[in-house]
Design a protein around this motif. Structure first.
Motif, mmCIF file in Angstrom:
data_model
loop_
_atom_site.group_PDB
_atom_site.id
_atom_site.type_symbol
_atom_site.label_atom_id
_atom_site.label_comp_id
_atom_site.label_asym_id
_atom_site.label_seq_id
_atom_site.Cartn_x
_atom_site.Cartn_y
_atom_site.Cartn_z
ATOM 1 N N LYS A 84 0.812 -1.231 0.000
ATOM 2 C CA LYS A 84 0.000 0.000 0.000
ATOM 3 C C LYS A 84 0.842 1.276 0.000
ATOM 4 O O LYS A 84 0.431 2.270 -0.593
ATOM 5 C CB LYS A 84 -1.025 0.010 1.141
ATOM 6 N N THR A 87 0.852 7.293 7.293
ATOM 7 C CA THR A 87 0.447 7.432 8.701
ATOM 8 C C THR A 87 1.122 6.387 9.589
ATOM 9 O O THR A 87 1.276 6.599 10.790
ATOM 10 C CB THR A 87 -1.087 7.368 8.879
ATOM 11 N N GLY A 88 1.554 5.275 9.005
ATOM 12 C CA GLY A 88 2.284 4.274 9.784
ATOM 13 C C GLY A 88 3.562 4.868 10.359
ATOM 14 O O GLY A 88 3.998 4.497 11.451
ATOM 15 N N TYR A 112 3.061 6.315 13.818
ATOM 16 C CA TYR A 112 3.062 5.310 14.899
ATOM 17 C C TYR A 112 4.474 4.757 15.102
ATOM 18 O O TYR A 112 4.894 4.476 16.227
ATOM 19 C CB TYR A 112 2.064 4.187 14.585
ATOM 20 N N ARG A 113 5.210 4.617 13.988
ATOM 21 C CA ARG A 113 6.601 4.163 14.102
ATOM 22 C C ARG A 113 7.432 5.185 14.879
ATOM 23 O O ARG A 113 8.294 4.805 15.681
ATOM 24 C CB ARG A 113 7.202 3.946 12.707
ATOM 25 N N ALA A 173 5.601 0.019 17.070
ATOM 26 C CA ALA A 173 4.516 0.833 16.478
ATOM 27 C C ALA A 173 3.186 0.100 16.596
ATOM 28 O O ALA A 173 2.151 0.689 16.946
ATOM 29 C CB ALA A 173 4.824 1.122 15.007
ATOM 30 N N SER A 174 3.214 -1.195 16.319
ATOM 31 C CA SER A 174 1.990 -1.990 16.380
ATOM 32 C C SER A 174 1.448 -2.033 17.817
ATOM 33 O O SER A 174 0.226 -2.028 18.040
ATOM 34 C CB SER A 174 2.294 -3.399 15.844
ATOM 35 N N ALA A 203 0.076 1.475 18.713
ATOM 36 C CA ALA A 203 -1.111 1.772 17.886
ATOM 37 C C ALA A 203 -2.391 1.221 18.514
ATOM 38 O O ALA A 203 -3.492 1.625 18.139
ATOM 39 C CB ALA A 203 -0.923 1.206 16.487
ATOM 40 N N ARG A 207 -3.635 7.102 19.694
ATOM 41 C CA ARG A 207 -4.417 7.309 18.457
ATOM 42 C C ARG A 207 -5.083 8.683 18.480
ATOM 43 O O ARG A 207 -5.103 9.387 17.485
ATOM 44 C CB ARG A 207 -5.461 6.211 18.259
ATOM 45 N N GLY A 253 -2.625 3.770 5.626
ATOM 46 C CA GLY A 253 -2.558 3.303 7.011
ATOM 47 C C GLY A 253 -3.451 2.111 7.243
ATOM 48 O O GLY A 253 -3.526 1.185 6.417
ATOM 49 N N ARG A 254 -4.119 2.117 8.387
ATOM 50 C CA ARG A 254 -4.994 0.998 8.750
ATOM 51 C C ARG A 254 -6.449 1.439 8.931
ATOM 52 O O ARG A 254 -7.370 0.654 8.749
ATOM 53 C CB ARG A 254 -4.537 0.357 10.074
ATOM 54 N N ASP A 255 -6.614 2.718 9.357
ATOM 55 C CA ASP A 255 -7.954 3.202 9.723
ATOM 56 C C ASP A 255 -8.321 4.482 8.985
ATOM 57 O O ASP A 255 -9.112 5.266 9.471
ATOM 58 C CB ASP A 255 -8.013 3.457 11.237
ATOM 59 N N ARG A 309 1.506 -9.437 13.759
ATOM 60 C CA ARG A 309 1.160 -8.027 13.528
ATOM 61 C C ARG A 309 -0.267 -7.922 12.991
ATOM 62 O O ARG A 309 -1.038 -7.064 13.416
ATOM 63 C CB ARG A 309 2.138 -7.388 12.525
ATOM 64 N N ASP A 348 -3.122 -5.883 14.895
ATOM 65 C CA ASP A 348 -3.730 -4.711 14.237
ATOM 66 C C ASP A 348 -5.231 -4.906 14.001
ATOM 67 O O ASP A 348 -5.994 -3.941 14.014
ATOM 68 C CB ASP A 348 -3.043 -4.421 12.893
ATOM 69 N N ARG A 354 -7.438 -5.319 17.865
ATOM 70 C CA ARG A 354 -7.445 -4.294 18.921
ATOM 71 C C ARG A 354 -8.801 -3.580 18.943
ATOM 72 O O ARG A 354 -9.501 -3.483 17.919
ATOM 73 C CB ARG A 354 -6.305 -3.292 18.691
HETATM 74 O O1 DC Z 1 2.235 0.566 7.880
HETATM 75 P P1 DC Z 1 3.319 0.374 8.951
HETATM 76 O O2 DC Z 1 3.897 -1.008 9.019
HETATM 77 O O3 DC Z 1 4.388 1.422 8.831
HETATM 78 O O4 DC Z 1 2.562 0.648 10.353
HETATM 79 C C1 DC Z 1 3.201 0.445 11.588
HETATM 80 C C2 DC Z 1 2.149 0.107 12.630
HETATM 81 O O5 DC Z 1 1.350 1.265 12.871
HETATM 82 C C3 DC Z 1 1.178 -1.008 12.251
HETATM 83 O O6 DC Z 1 1.482 -2.220 12.884
HETATM 84 C C4 DC Z 1 -0.170 -0.534 12.697
HETATM 85 C C5 DC Z 1 -0.005 0.910 13.017
HETATM 86 N N1 DC Z 1 -0.845 1.805 12.223
HETATM 87 C C6 DC Z 1 -2.121 2.042 12.661
HETATM 88 O O7 DC Z 1 -2.558 1.442 13.639
HETATM 89 N N2 DC Z 1 -2.922 2.936 12.016
HETATM 90 C C7 DC Z 1 -2.473 3.572 10.931
HETATM 91 N N3 DC Z 1 -3.282 4.461 10.309
HETATM 92 C C8 DC Z 1 -1.171 3.317 10.437
HETATM 93 C C9 DC Z 1 -0.373 2.404 11.104
#
Ligand code: DC
Length: 209
Positions: free
Chosen positions: A13, A31-32, A35-36, A81-82, A85, A91, A112-114, A163, A167, A170
């Protein structure tokens, strides 16, 4: 135009979102990396990512970490980061920054994820980019060994499954496909084919029904 690109680790992605941003002349936010940066801030100061108070304090100082710090891409940082997060306070601290970025004139692509579910629920186009766990682990393994990191495919696959589980399970903004997101499975697609597929979706959404 705001484009939300969500998906699990190593689905492709980030590369795809960058290429989309370039093609449509939009700003891009990974956006990851936010969190990193929180995870790395804790690791650098010898603190525990599972400590909720320390994690929220680190989220307030996220700007201390340079976006060019190579340690941001380390596996240890990804793991931290995970963990952070999953912390609602973390958040909440990062949410406004992401929303402000998305509202910038000229539009933006956020990955990202959300993004499609929480950060930009009104995004013009939502993509949920995924691939099988085996394909994602192979990509991550090749990337890591290409950088000289000693690991095995099995270890990478196990870490990726952990992971994914953390992710997705949660309580705070878990990784899940928004109902109105387009599913893009890149298991059998290279980046050019994935970009073509994404552009078809974006162009169709942009023209409207
Ligand atoms: O995409 P990444 O691997 O760089 O993301 C690192 C961690 O950050 C991933 O395990 C989950 C979290 N994350 C998140 O919860 N929400 C986001 N919008 C982006 C990443």
């Amino acid at each position: 135009m705001i484009i939300a690109v969500d998906g699990p680790v190593a689905a492709g992605k980030g590369t795809l979102a960058r290429r989309i941003a370039k093609k449509y002349s939009l700003k891009y936010l990974d956006t990851g990396a936010l969190y990193r940066a929180v995870g790395l801030k804790l690791l650098k100061s010898g603190q525990d990512p599972t400590d909720p108070v320390a994690a929220v304090a680190a989220a307030r100082q996220v700007g201390d970490i340079s976006p060019d710090d190579p340690a941001l891409r380390d596996e240890k940082t990804g793991e931290a980061a995970s963990i952070v997060a999953a912390n609602e306070g973390v958040r909440a601290k990062l949410l406004q920054y992401q929303r402000d970025f998305a509202k910038r004139a000229g539009g933006a692509v956020l990955d990202g994820r959300d993004i499609g579910t929480v950060v930009c629920p009104d995004a013009d186009v939502k993509l949920f980019v995924t691939a099988s766990a085996e394909v994602r682990a192979r990509r991550r393994f090749d990337e890591l060994t290409g950088k000289g990191t000693a690991t095995t495919y099995e270890a990478v696959l196990e870490d990726l499954r952990l992971r994914d589980a953390r992710d997705s399970s949660r309580g705070a903004a878990p990784l899940k496909k928004a109902l109105d997101a387009h599913l893009l499975d890149t298991s059998k697609l290279d980046i050019e084919a994935a970009l073509d597929a994404a552009c078809r979706i974006i162009d169709a959404a942009h023209k409207g029904p």
